[in-house]
Scaffold this motif. Structure first.
Motif, short mmCIF file in Angstrom:
data_model
loop_
_atom_site.label_atom_id
_atom_site.label_comp_id
_atom_site.label_asym_id
_atom_site.label_seq_id
_atom_site.Cartn_x
_atom_site.Cartn_y
_atom_site.Cartn_z
N VAL A 186 4.66 1.37 -11.00
CA VAL A 186 4.25 2.67 -11.52
C VAL A 186 5.36 3.69 -11.33
N ALA A 187 5.93 3.72 -10.12
CA ALA A 187 6.99 4.68 -9.81
C ALA A 187 8.21 4.44 -10.70
N TYR A 188 8.58 3.16 -10.88
CA TYR A 188 9.77 2.88 -11.69
C TYR A 188 9.53 3.22 -13.16
N ASP A 206 7.11 12.91 4.89
CA ASP A 206 5.76 13.00 5.42
C ASP A 206 5.27 11.70 6.06
N GLU A 207 5.72 10.55 5.53
CA GLU A 207 5.28 9.26 6.04
C GLU A 207 6.49 8.35 6.27
N PRO A 208 7.34 8.72 7.23
CA PRO A 208 8.60 8.01 7.42
C PRO A 208 8.47 6.53 7.75
N GLU A 223 0.83 -1.20 0.00
CA GLU A 223 0.00 0.00 0.00
C GLU A 223 0.87 1.25 0.00
N GLY A 224 1.99 1.20 0.72
CA GLY A 224 2.90 2.34 0.70
C GLY A 224 3.44 2.62 -0.69
N LEU A 225 3.81 1.56 -1.41
CA LEU A 225 4.31 1.73 -2.77
C LEU A 225 3.22 2.25 -3.70
N ARG A 226 1.99 1.80 -3.51
CA ARG A 226 0.89 2.31 -4.34
C ARG A 226 0.67 3.79 -4.09
N ARG A 227 0.74 4.19 -2.81
CA ARG A 227 0.57 5.61 -2.49
C ARG A 227 1.68 6.45 -3.13
N LEU A 228 2.89 5.97 -3.02
CA LEU A 228 4.01 6.69 -3.61
C LEU A 228 3.84 6.80 -5.12
N GLY A 229 3.50 5.69 -5.76
CA GLY A 229 3.32 5.71 -7.21
C GLY A 229 2.23 6.67 -7.63
N TYR A 287 9.13 11.93 -4.24
CA TYR A 287 9.68 10.75 -3.58
C TYR A 287 10.26 11.13 -2.21
N VAL A 288 11.07 12.18 -2.20
CA VAL A 288 11.70 12.61 -0.95
C VAL A 288 10.66 13.16 0.02
#
Length: 202
Positions: free
Chosen positions: A141-143, A115-117, A79-85, A109-110
């Motif tokens: 998605v991010a990549y 914000d969500e460490p 879920e964290g990766l989906r949010r980032l993407g 990204y940074v």
């Protein structure tokens, strides 16, 4: 009916009234509860029993969705990766793509790490299981945005995968320096540092 189906055991009317769990959406409710604990800095209590209490069901009800704590942590990391993407995709579109979009994805990204460490650390310290067909993958998605941005910002680069890894290493390293309090969070500084790699200008 209750005697035949005890897969979801609501503990009390109070838990039901609190709106923490709606029938048919237990997995999403548990993930949301886990994210809330991470945000509050209570990642030490991410066990199935603790989250079952949060959503008002029995711990055994969760095993259908999460066979063990490792599966739960994998779900939270995903879920964290989906949010980032999703955030990076929004930043890319808002900036209009191209070099500006590439820089925006790097700064996002940074900022996400800042914000969500706890969620950021969890997302990048889990050994993610193989993705199932059709499953949303925010990391992919991010990549893909990163690789597309390399093509836009650095046309003619010989190996886009190496260039993408270089850019990823830059923003991830910067994020970790901030999280580890080696440097202070400064959004303008982040934009300048990202600009040096994501397009060659500050």
């Amino acid at each position: 009916m209750a005697s035949k189906d005890n897969s979801v055991n609501i503990k009390s009317d109070g838990a039901k009234a609190a709106g923490t769990y709606h029938h048919g959406d237990l997995r999403a409710a548990v993930i949301a509860a886990g994210l809330k604990r991470l945000e509050a800095g209570d990642d030490g209590e991410l066990g199935l029993r603790a989250l079952a209490r949060d959503v008002g069901v029995s711990a055994t009800a969760l095993y259908r969705h999460f066979p063990d704590k490792e599966a739960l942590l994998d779900a939270l990391a995903g879920e964290g990766l989906r949010r980032l993407g999703a955030l990076q995709a929004q930043a890319w579109l808002k900036a209009g793509g191209g070099v500006a979009g590439f820089k925006a994805t790097g700064a996002t990204y940074v900022r996400f790490a800042h914000d969500e460490p706890a969620l950021f650390r969890l997302s990048f310290t889990r050994q993610m299981p193989d993705r199932k067909d059709g499953e949303d993958d925010g990391g992919e998605v991010a990549y893909n945005l990163l690789r597309a941005g390399v093509g836009e910002a650095l046309p003619g680069v010989k190996d886009p995968d190496v260039a993408a890894l270089h850019a990823w290493a830059l923003v991830h390293g910067l994020a970790m320096l901030i999280l580890d309090r080696r440097i202070d969070w400064d959004e303008a500084m982040v934009a300048q540092v990202v600009g040096l790699t994501f397009g060659g200008v500050a």
